[in-house]
Design a protein around this motif. Structure first.
Motif, short mmCIF file in Angstrom:
data_model
loop_
_atom_site.label_atom_id
_atom_site.label_comp_id
_atom_site.label_asym_id
_atom_site.label_seq_id
_atom_site.Cartn_x
_atom_site.Cartn_y
_atom_site.Cartn_z
N THR A 40 0.83 -1.21 0.00
CA THR A 40 0.00 0.00 0.00
C THR A 40 0.86 1.26 0.00
N TYR A 41 1.92 1.23 0.79
CA TYR A 41 2.86 2.36 0.80
C TYR A 41 3.51 2.53 -0.57
N ALA A 42 3.88 1.42 -1.21
CA ALA A 42 4.53 1.50 -2.52
C ALA A 42 3.59 2.12 -3.55
N LEU A 43 2.31 1.81 -3.46
CA LEU A 43 1.35 2.41 -4.39
C LEU A 43 1.25 3.92 -4.19
N SER A 44 1.35 4.38 -2.94
CA SER A 44 1.32 5.82 -2.67
C SER A 44 2.53 6.51 -3.28
N VAL A 45 3.70 5.89 -3.13
CA VAL A 45 4.91 6.45 -3.72
C VAL A 45 4.81 6.46 -5.24
N GLU A 46 4.25 5.40 -5.79
CA GLU A 46 4.12 5.32 -7.24
C GLU A 46 3.20 6.41 -7.78
N ASP A 47 2.15 6.74 -7.04
CA ASP A 47 1.26 7.83 -7.46
C ASP A 47 2.00 9.16 -7.51
N ILE A 48 2.83 9.42 -6.49
CA ILE A 48 3.60 10.66 -6.47
C ILE A 48 4.54 10.71 -7.67
N ILE A 49 5.21 9.61 -7.95
CA ILE A 49 6.17 9.57 -9.06
C ILE A 49 5.45 9.75 -10.40
N THR A 50 4.27 9.15 -10.54
CA THR A 50 3.51 9.31 -11.78
C THR A 50 3.11 10.76 -11.99
N ASN A 51 2.62 11.41 -10.94
CA ASN A 51 2.24 12.82 -11.05
C ASN A 51 3.46 13.70 -11.34
N ARG A 52 4.59 13.36 -10.72
CA ARG A 52 5.81 14.14 -10.98
C ARG A 52 6.24 14.03 -12.43
N ASP A 53 6.27 12.81 -12.95
CA ASP A 53 6.69 12.63 -14.34
C ASP A 53 5.73 13.33 -15.31
N ALA A 54 4.43 13.27 -15.00
CA ALA A 54 3.47 13.94 -15.87
C ALA A 54 3.64 15.45 -15.82
N ASP A 55 3.89 15.99 -14.64
CA ASP A 55 4.09 17.43 -14.49
C ASP A 55 5.34 17.88 -15.23
N LEU A 56 6.43 17.13 -15.08
CA LEU A 56 7.67 17.50 -15.76
C LEU A 56 7.54 17.35 -17.28
#
Length: 562
Positions: A141-157
């Motif tokens: 569950t924690y890994a999925l939360s981190v993955e969401d942050i990384i996905t949003n970061r990559d999309a923003d960049l």
């Protein structure tokens, strides 16, 4: 204080109606037993055997009395030195206190258990208990939360990069009319500053999330362990935590698809001449990062932790660790190629047991600079040039330069054959990664067993035998991708070289492993054809001694065969 003193020992005995006297010097205290010292006297002076008992009694009494006098004299001399002030009382008391507290276990301070040691013990206990599923679901569950942050970061960049690309193209198309060269430079600087600002913002958010997850995870692990030690009738914390961590998300459509299979062959081999040891050899054809990244696993349309994660977690604090050799370039502080891809895999989830990869590389860089300064010394040759001798992970290499600039810059680069180690608890099938530095020379078809990369394999295997790494994955062709020069003869020659070298290293290191079974995984790149994979697989039985079963056929005309 006298460390020893020499005394004269006399013994009178009768031989052939004549009295004889034996007089020898004896060093007090005697460092050997009385029987051994007496035997030496009888042998060196050719004494008769019938005087052994009398000589032993006399010698034992003499040594006991003289040793007692020697101790008394030393004790009295020590007391006199304290009385007359030649020895400081405070220094004497400090030495006695230090001797008792450091050398006598009864008076020594109890060893303090650190928080990290306590957490590792608790985690190891829980991971081998009914709370295993709960802990893994929580980590997932924690890994999925981190993955969401990384996905949003990559999309923003990516959105920012596209926007900046359009602005720059428009500016370059209107240079001389709407924009000047100075405007172009200012626009590029503004784009760079905006990118750095967005990257810093997401890096800070990701760092805060990981720190929060680490703190909460450790607190929850301790509470789960406390509840498991109590016999309360109230709902335990394990049950409450299972309810909190059981809300796993549904799988997306692409996640429901089956993962691609990989080519794999397994063998059981024997090594050694007299004391044979059984080992497992596995040949894999896959991408090296597939052993590190967590692949999506779904059951009933729900994303659940990967099955390999179970084995990795259970063996985290054990004597059966898994290692991986990854080929990298000679720069520590750069993220390019394989290192960049590996860092992206590591950041997909929080490492609850070790430092982040960035932090570990920073510490390794500091230690590497110190080590390179220590192992490097400069001598002047006949031409006055400076020759820097560096000890690498595979031997000694010499480089020369006529200025200090090149030598100073080389302190920040690794040499061919060097390797550094990182530990991980958030990878799929790996606990320890050996980052082996290789240059373009490994692409040559005529490297020998004295190549720095080959010799570094010996050092890595030696560490595996010493530090309970029972599974090690080795890139068989010393490369992670297929290139044009890797023809069929090239691949067969390289595979044979690595096979034979690893076999020799394992036989050599068998003395470190106490005859324990090991698993060696030889990894070939994914682009290898199936025919080539089978050829390399068929070569393995010709180099290693396979374990063949004995087949017994019962019957009147049966024979035994291998």
């Amino acid at each position: 204080m006298q460390h020893s003193i020499e005394k004269e020992f006399s013994f009178t005995f009768t031989s052939k109606d004549e009295k004889s006297t034996l007089t020898v010097p004896v060093t007090i205290p005697v460092n050997v037993s009385t029987e051994e010292f007496m035997g030496r006297l009888i042998l060196s002076h050719n004494l008769p055997c019938y005087i052994e008992d009398d000589l032993k009694n006399s010698l034992s009494k003499f040594i006991e009395e003289e040793t007692k006098k020697w101790h008394e004299n030393n004790a009295q001399a020590a007391i006199d030195s304290v009385i007359n002030g030649s020895v400081n009382e405070d220094d004497l008391i400090e030495r006695w206190t230090r001797a008792f507290t450091q050398e006598v276990k009864e008076y020594a301070k109890p060893e303090e258990i650190t928080n990290e040691q306590m957490f590792s013990d608790i985690y190891h206990t829980l991971i081998h208990s009914p709370a295993l599923e709960t802990v893994l679901n929580l980590e997932h569950t924690y890994a999925l939360s981190v993955e969401d942050i990384i996905t949003n970061r990559d999309a923003d960049l990516q959105h920012l990069d596209s926007k900046q690309h359009e602005e720059m193209e428009e500016a370059l198309a209107n240079v001389g009319t709407k924009y000047t060269d100075e405007d172009i430079n200012q626009l590029a600087q503004r784009h760079f500053d905006n990118t750095q600002l967005i990257s810093s913002k997401w890096a800070s958010e990701l760092s805060n999330l990981r720190e929060t997850q680490k703190r909460e995870f450790k607190e929850w692990i301790k509470k789960v362990h406390e509840d498991s030690q109590t016999n309360s009738n109230t709902p335990s914390y394990v049950q409450r935590l299972r309810a909190m961590s059981s809300g796993l998300p549904d799988a997306e459509e692409e996640e429901r698809q089956l993962q691609p299979s990989r080519l794999e062959e397994s063998f059981t081999i024997h090594l050694g001449a007299q004391m044979k040891t059984t080992h497992n050899i596995r040949l894999l054809c896959t991408d090296v990062l597939d052993l590190c990244r967590h692949k999506t696993h779904t059951v009933g349309g729900v994303v659940i932790p990967q099955p390999q994660r179970l084995q990795t977690a259970m063996s985290l604090y054990s004597n059966s660790l898994c290692g991986l050799i990854m080929l990298v370039d000679n720069r520590l502080n750069s993220y390019t190629g394989m290192k960049r891809a590996f860092s992206r895999v590591c950041e997909q989830s929080t490492d609850f047991h070790f430092s982040d990869l960035d932090r570990r590389l920073y510490l390794i860089e500091e230690e590497f600079i110190k080590a390179n300064e220590i192992r490097s010394h400069r001598v002047c040759n006949e031409d006055g040039d400076v020759v820097s001798i560096k000890s690498t992970g595979s031997g000694i290499s010499a480089t020369s330069s006529s200025s200090d600039t090149q030598t100073k810059n080389s302190n920040y680069k690794l040499n061919n054959g060097d390797f550094y180690i990182t530990e991980h608890s958030n990878l799929s099938e790996v606990h320890v990664v050996f980052h082996l530095v290789c240059d373009d020379s490994v692409r040559s078809g005529d490297i020998s067993s004295r190549h720095p990369a080959i010799l570094s394999l010996r050092n890595i295997i030696k560490l595996c035998f010493r530090y309970d790494i029972h599974t090690i994955t080795i890139p068989l062709l010393l490369t992670h991708e297929m290139t044009e020069e890797m023809t069929i003869p090239w691949c067969m020659k390289r595979a044979e070289l690595v096979y034979k070298c690893v076999k020799g290293f394992m036989i050599e290191m068998a003395t470190y492993g106490a005859q324990e079974s090991r698993t060696i995984q030889f990894l070939v790149p994914r682009g290898l054809s199936e025919d080539m994979f089978m050829n390399i697989s068929n070569m393995l039985p010709t180099i290693f001694r396979l374990s063949n079963p004995v087949i017994h056929k019962s019957g009147p005309n049966s024979t035994n065969s291998l």
